[in-house]
Design a protein around this motif. Structure first.
Motif, PDB file in Angstrom:
ATOM      1  N   ARG A 131      21.625  81.350  83.375  1.00  0.00           N
ATOM      2  CA  ARG A 131      22.919  80.863  83.846  1.00  0.00           C
ATOM      3  C   ARG A 131      23.147  81.321  85.280  1.00  0.00           C
ATOM      4  N   PRO A 132      23.438  80.394  86.173  1.00  0.00           N
ATOM      5  CA  PRO A 132      23.677  80.798  87.563  1.00  0.00           C
ATOM      6  C   PRO A 132      24.988  81.569  87.694  1.00  0.00           C
ATOM      7  N   THR A 133      25.028  82.473  88.656  1.00  0.00           N
ATOM      8  CA  THR A 133      26.214  83.260  88.909  1.00  0.00           C
ATOM      9  C   THR A 133      27.205  82.426  89.716  1.00  0.00           C
ATOM     10  N   SER A 134      28.484  82.506  89.345  1.00  0.00           N
ATOM     11  CA  SER A 134      29.499  81.725  90.042  1.00  0.00           C
ATOM     12  C   SER A 134      29.835  82.367  91.393  1.00  0.00           C
ATOM     13  N   ILE A 135      30.418  81.575  92.269  1.00  0.00           N
ATOM     14  CA  ILE A 135      30.835  82.059  93.586  1.00  0.00           C
ATOM     15  C   ILE A 135      31.867  83.167  93.432  1.00  0.00           C
ATOM     16  N   LYS A 136      32.812  82.995  92.490  1.00  0.00           N
ATOM     17  CA  LYS A 136      33.838  84.020  92.267  1.00  0.00           C
ATOM     18  C   LYS A 136      33.211  85.339  91.849  1.00  0.00           C
ATOM     19  N   THR A 137      32.226  85.282  90.972  1.00  0.00           N
ATOM     20  CA  THR A 137      31.554  86.507  90.533  1.00  0.00           C
ATOM     21  C   THR A 137      30.821  87.155  91.687  1.00  0.00           C
ATOM     22  N   LEU A 138      30.123  86.369  92.482  1.00  0.00           N
ATOM     23  CA  LEU A 138      29.414  86.912  93.646  1.00  0.00           C
ATOM     24  C   LEU A 138      30.392  87.552  94.635  1.00  0.00           C
ATOM     25  N   GLU A 139      31.529  86.889  94.858  1.00  0.00           N
ATOM     26  CA  GLU A 139      32.537  87.444  95.763  1.00  0.00           C
ATOM     27  C   GLU A 139      33.066  88.772  95.227  1.00  0.00           C
ATOM     28  N   TRP A 140      33.384  88.804  93.933  1.00  0.00           N
ATOM     29  CA  TRP A 140      33.923  90.015  93.324  1.00  0.00           C
ATOM     30  C   TRP A 140      32.912  91.160  93.394  1.00  0.00           C
ATOM     31  N   GLU A 141      31.640  90.862  93.117  1.00  0.00           N
ATOM     32  CA  GLU A 141      30.608  91.894  93.193  1.00  0.00           C
ATOM     33  C   GLU A 141      30.442  92.408  94.618  1.00  0.00           C
ATOM     34  N   ARG A 142      30.524  91.517  95.608  1.00  0.00           N
ATOM     35  CA  ARG A 142      30.419  91.943  97.013  1.00  0.00           C
ATOM     36  C   ARG A 142      31.602  92.838  97.387  1.00  0.00           C
ATOM     37  N   ILE A 143      32.797  92.475  96.943  1.00  0.00           N
ATOM     38  CA  ILE A 143      33.975  93.307  97.210  1.00  0.00           C
ATOM     39  C   ILE A 143      33.780  94.702  96.604  1.00  0.00           C
ATOM     40  N   HIS A 144      33.311  94.772  95.373  1.00  0.00           N
ATOM     41  CA  HIS A 144      33.077  96.070  94.723  1.00  0.00           C
ATOM     42  C   HIS A 144      32.010  96.879  95.460  1.00  0.00           C
ATOM     43  N   GLU A 145      30.967  96.211  95.873  1.00  0.00           N
ATOM     44  CA  GLU A 145      29.892  96.881  96.607  1.00  0.00           C
ATOM     45  C   GLU A 145      30.428  97.514  97.893  1.00  0.00           C
ATOM     46  N   VAL A 146      31.230  96.760  98.638  1.00  0.00           N
ATOM     47  CA  VAL A 146      31.788  97.271  99.895  1.00  0.00           C
ATOM     48  C   VAL A 146      32.806  98.370  99.617  1.00  0.00           C
ATOM     49  N   LEU A 147      33.578  98.245  98.536  1.00  0.00           N
ATOM     50  CA  LEU A 147      34.517  99.313  98.180  1.00  0.00           C
ATOM     51  C   LEU A 147      33.774 100.621  97.896  1.00  0.00           C
ATOM     52  N   VAL A 148      32.667 100.533  97.195  1.00  0.00           N
ATOM     53  CA  VAL A 148      31.871 101.729  96.913  1.00  0.00           C
ATOM     54  C   VAL A 148      31.330 102.311  98.217  1.00  0.00           C
ATOM     55  N   GLU A 149      30.788 101.446  99.075  1.00  0.00           N
ATOM     56  CA  GLU A 149      30.244 101.907 100.359  1.00  0.00           C
ATOM     57  C   GLU A 149      31.304 102.576 101.217  1.00  0.00           C
ATOM     58  N   SER A 150      32.551 102.088 101.136  1.00  0.00           N
ATOM     59  CA  SER A 150      33.635 102.645 101.960  1.00  0.00           C
ATOM     60  C   SER A 150      34.439 103.701 101.203  1.00  0.00           C
ATOM     61  N   GLU A 151      33.884 104.172 100.090  1.00  0.00           N
ATOM     62  CA  GLU A 151      34.505 105.217  99.271  1.00  0.00           C
ATOM     63  C   GLU A 151      35.917 104.830  98.834  1.00  0.00           C
ATOM     64  N   PHE A 152      36.101 103.571  98.452  1.00  0.00           N
ATOM     65  CA  PHE A 152      37.340 103.019  97.915  1.00  0.00           C
ATOM     66  C   PHE A 152      38.485 103.023  98.923  1.00  0.00           C
ATOM     67  N   ASN A 153      38.169 103.032 100.209  1.00  0.00           N
ATOM     68  CA  ASN A 153      39.162 102.925 101.270  1.00  0.00           C
ATOM     69  C   ASN A 153      39.386 101.431 101.512  1.00  0.00           C
ATOM     70  N   ILE A 154      40.556 100.927 101.117  1.00  0.00           N
ATOM     71  CA  ILE A 154      40.824  99.494 101.181  1.00  0.00           C
ATOM     72  C   ILE A 154      40.826  98.977 102.615  1.00  0.00           C
ATOM     73  N   SER A 155      41.403  99.738 103.531  1.00  0.00           N
ATOM     74  CA  SER A 155      41.437  99.297 104.934  1.00  0.00           C
ATOM     75  C   SER A 155      40.031  99.161 105.503  1.00  0.00           C
ATOM     76  N   GLU A 156      39.191 100.150 105.236  1.00  0.00           N
ATOM     77  CA  GLU A 156      37.815 100.112 105.735  1.00  0.00           C
ATOM     78  C   GLU A 156      37.025  98.992 105.061  1.00  0.00           C
ATOM     79  N   ALA A 157      37.217  98.813 103.764  1.00  0.00           N
ATOM     80  CA  ALA A 157      36.516  97.741 103.048  1.00  0.00           C
ATOM     81  C   ALA A 157      36.925  96.374 103.597  1.00  0.00           C
ATOM     82  N   ALA A 158      38.212  96.189 103.865  1.00  0.00           N
ATOM     83  CA  ALA A 158      38.689  94.920 104.416  1.00  0.00           C
ATOM     84  C   ALA A 158      38.060  94.661 105.781  1.00  0.00           C
ATOM     85  N   ARG A 159      37.976  95.696 106.608  1.00  0.00           N
ATOM     86  CA  ARG A 159      37.356  95.546 107.927  1.00  0.00           C
ATOM     87  C   ARG A 159      35.897  95.130 107.776  1.00  0.00           C
TER      88      ARG A 159
END
Length: 178
Positions: A131-159
């Motif tokens: 089953r292919p992964t949906s765009i929404k799932t890919l977006e959500w996973e990317r957001i989580h990945e960046v949140l982890v990289e930025s240590e859950f700092n929302i401002s830094e993750a958004a940047r």
């Protein structure tokens, strides 16, 4: 105190932690509870638990991943299960890399957690889906990945994601982050 069935629960939600503690005590575990990374570290000064259940997101935007890393470094044989309502592939992979034996999404009960302690080696007979992964799932996973990289700092993750902080906050509010 018997250290053979000693369990450390690192969870900042007091009501959920109390429920987990009672449930594991009924299963003949000796349970210790910590609400933060610092409290868990203090407990390790006098105890060496065999098992741990760690919430991925602790108070003050503290990362349960840092807790997993510290627990694994202090007691390498400890079986650590990460519990989260903030599940993503990126955080699951990081948790396992840092020493967790399993990663469970909430809601998980005591049966699920205890089964996870017993399935440390992994399973090779899982059904693979095409089953292919949906765009929404890919977006959500990317957001989580960046949140982890930025240590859950929302401002830094958004940047890093190239979006406005409020836009990211709205996306996160649509999904329960715990």
């Amino acid at each position: 105190m018997s250290e053979s069935r000693l369990l450390l629960i690192v969870e900042d939600d007091t009501a959920f932690a109390r429920t987990l503690c009672r449930s594991f005590e009924r299963r003949a575990y000796t349970v210790l509870h910590a609400e933060s990374l610092e409290a868990a570290e203090e407990i390790l000064g006098s105890h060496a638990p065999q098992f741990a259940v760690v919430d991925l997101k602790l108070n003050g935007n503290a990362s349960g991943l840092a807790c997993v890393q510290m627990l694994h470094q202090q007691v390498p044989a400890m079986q650590i299960v990460v519990l989260t309502g903030f599940a993503s592939i990126a955080t699951a992979v990081e948790a396992v890399k840092l020493g967790a034996c399993q990663y469970l999404a909430k809601p998980s009960n005591t049966d699920d957690i205890e089964a996870a302690f017993g399935h440390v080696a992994g399973v090779t007979d899982l059904e693979l889906t095409n089953r292919p992964t949906s765009i929404k799932t890919l977006e959500w996973e990317r957001i989580h990945e960046v949140l982890v990289e930025s240590e859950f700092n929302i401002s830094e993750a958004a940047r890093r994601l190239g979006m406005h902080r409020r836009t990211l906050a709205r996306k996160l509010s649509k999904q329960r982050v715990k």
